[in-house]
Design a protein around this motif. Structure first.
Motif, PDB file in Angstrom:
ATOM      1  N   GLU A  71      32.271  36.968  35.546  1.00  0.00           N
ATOM      2  CA  GLU A  71      32.023  37.723  34.323  1.00  0.00           C
ATOM      3  C   GLU A  71      33.297  38.368  33.784  1.00  0.00           C
ATOM      4  O   GLU A  71      33.402  38.657  32.592  1.00  0.00           O
ATOM      5  N   ALA A 101      26.597  35.251  39.314  1.00  0.00           N
ATOM      6  CA  ALA A 101      27.114  35.717  38.025  1.00  0.00           C
ATOM      7  C   ALA A 101      25.975  36.189  37.134  1.00  0.00           C
ATOM      8  O   ALA A 101      24.806  35.848  37.346  1.00  0.00           O
ATOM      9  N   VAL A 133      29.445  44.081  30.009  1.00  0.00           N
ATOM     10  CA  VAL A 133      29.683  42.803  30.691  1.00  0.00           C
ATOM     11  C   VAL A 133      30.427  41.852  29.744  1.00  0.00           C
ATOM     12  O   VAL A 133      29.906  41.494  28.690  1.00  0.00           O
ATOM     13  N   ARG A 146      31.120  38.671  29.978  1.00  0.00           N
ATOM     14  CA  ARG A 146      30.701  37.276  29.865  1.00  0.00           C
ATOM     15  C   ARG A 146      29.432  37.044  30.687  1.00  0.00           C
ATOM     16  O   ARG A 146      29.298  37.568  31.786  1.00  0.00           O
ATOM     17  N   ARG A 147      28.518  36.250  30.124  1.00  0.00           N
ATOM     18  CA  ARG A 147      27.311  35.861  30.858  1.00  0.00           C
ATOM     19  C   ARG A 147      27.154  34.339  30.798  1.00  0.00           C
ATOM     20  O   ARG A 147      27.756  33.677  29.960  1.00  0.00           O
TER      21      ARG A 147
END
Length: 252
Positions: free
Chosen positions: A114, A140, A176, A178-179
């Motif tokens: 992430e 993740a 966050v 990045r997912r």
């Protein structure tokens, strides 16, 4: 699994821990060695490293935070496994400045992708640290879980923003960076030379159920743990999980 060995915050980690322990047991049988060499990238304060060490394995934790490594050292000492846990400061992009290439039976890469600038490079480094047929455990943040959570909280615009954002972020205030979808993670892992064995949805229900219900209803915690375990491997629930776990084996 013994509560003493299961990582803390078991409702959030139970599925991953049970899968990881089984993978380590398989590596023990395959290698004929009771003590494996395990690398935990981004392992922080030892939420997984210390329980793994309590199984008898040697664990190297790589983390950029000196404070986290200090807490790791203290936790390992309290658990009586200080001789089997080693913490070193570093990150996955500079992994081989502090860790051995091709030197580990299992690599944990939990909560790392992430935050890295180049996820594919991070996965390649994690895989390069494995011995042939070594196990990769990757965890993740899941895109669908964030979209569902924002929608259920009444933040419909943010939910739609996350759904259409390349990084899966719902706005500037999103903590966050990045997912991922299950498909994105399996592509990253496969492209790095790993045979994907299983994908699990983690915290499918746990983050949506009111805490007061779990804390006050007799047997609710155990029932929820069983529900999470039952749903974890079903692809239908991967798209709404808060986290996604990929387990694989390094190709020869």
């Amino acid at each position: 699994m013994s509560d003493q060995l299961r990582p803390r915050a078991s409702l959030r980690t139970a599925v991953v821990w049970d899968v990881l322990k089984d993978a380590l047991d398989l590596r023990v049988k395959a290698t004929g060695r009771d003590a494996l060499d395990v690398l935990d990238t981004g392992g922080g304060t030892g939420n997984f490293a210390v329980p793994v060490a309590r199984l008898g394995h040697r664990v190297t934790v790589v983390d950029p935070s000196p404070n986290a490594l200090f807490a790791l050292e203290r936790r390992a000492a309290e658990a009586g496994v200080a001789d089997r846990v080693r913490g070193v400061q570093g990150d996955i992009h500079g992994l081989f400045e502090v860790a051995e290439r091709g030197g580990y039976d299992a690599v944990l890469c939990h909560g790392v992708l992430e935050y890295v600038d180049e996820p594919a490079e991070g996965v390649r480094n994690a895989v390069a640290a494995l011995r042939p047929a070594g196990a990769l455990s990757l965890l993740a943040a899941g895109l669908g879980g964030a979209v569902l959570a924002r929608a259920l909280a009444g933040h419909f615009t943010e939910a739609r923003q996350a759904l259409g954002d390349p990084a899966g972020r719902w706005g500037e205030g999103d903590p966050v960076p990045r997912r991922y979808t299950a498909e994105q993670l399996t592509e990253l892992v496969s492209g790095a030379g790993v045979e994907v064995g299983a994908v699990h949805g983690v915290r499918v229900f746990a983050d949506l159920v009111p805490g007061v219900l779990v804390d006050t209803e007799p047997g609710a915690m155990e029932a929820l743990l069983k529900l999470e375990a039952a749903a974890a491997e079903l692809p239908a629930f991967h798209s709404v999980a808060t986290q996604l776990h990929v387990l694989g084996t390094k190709r020869a």
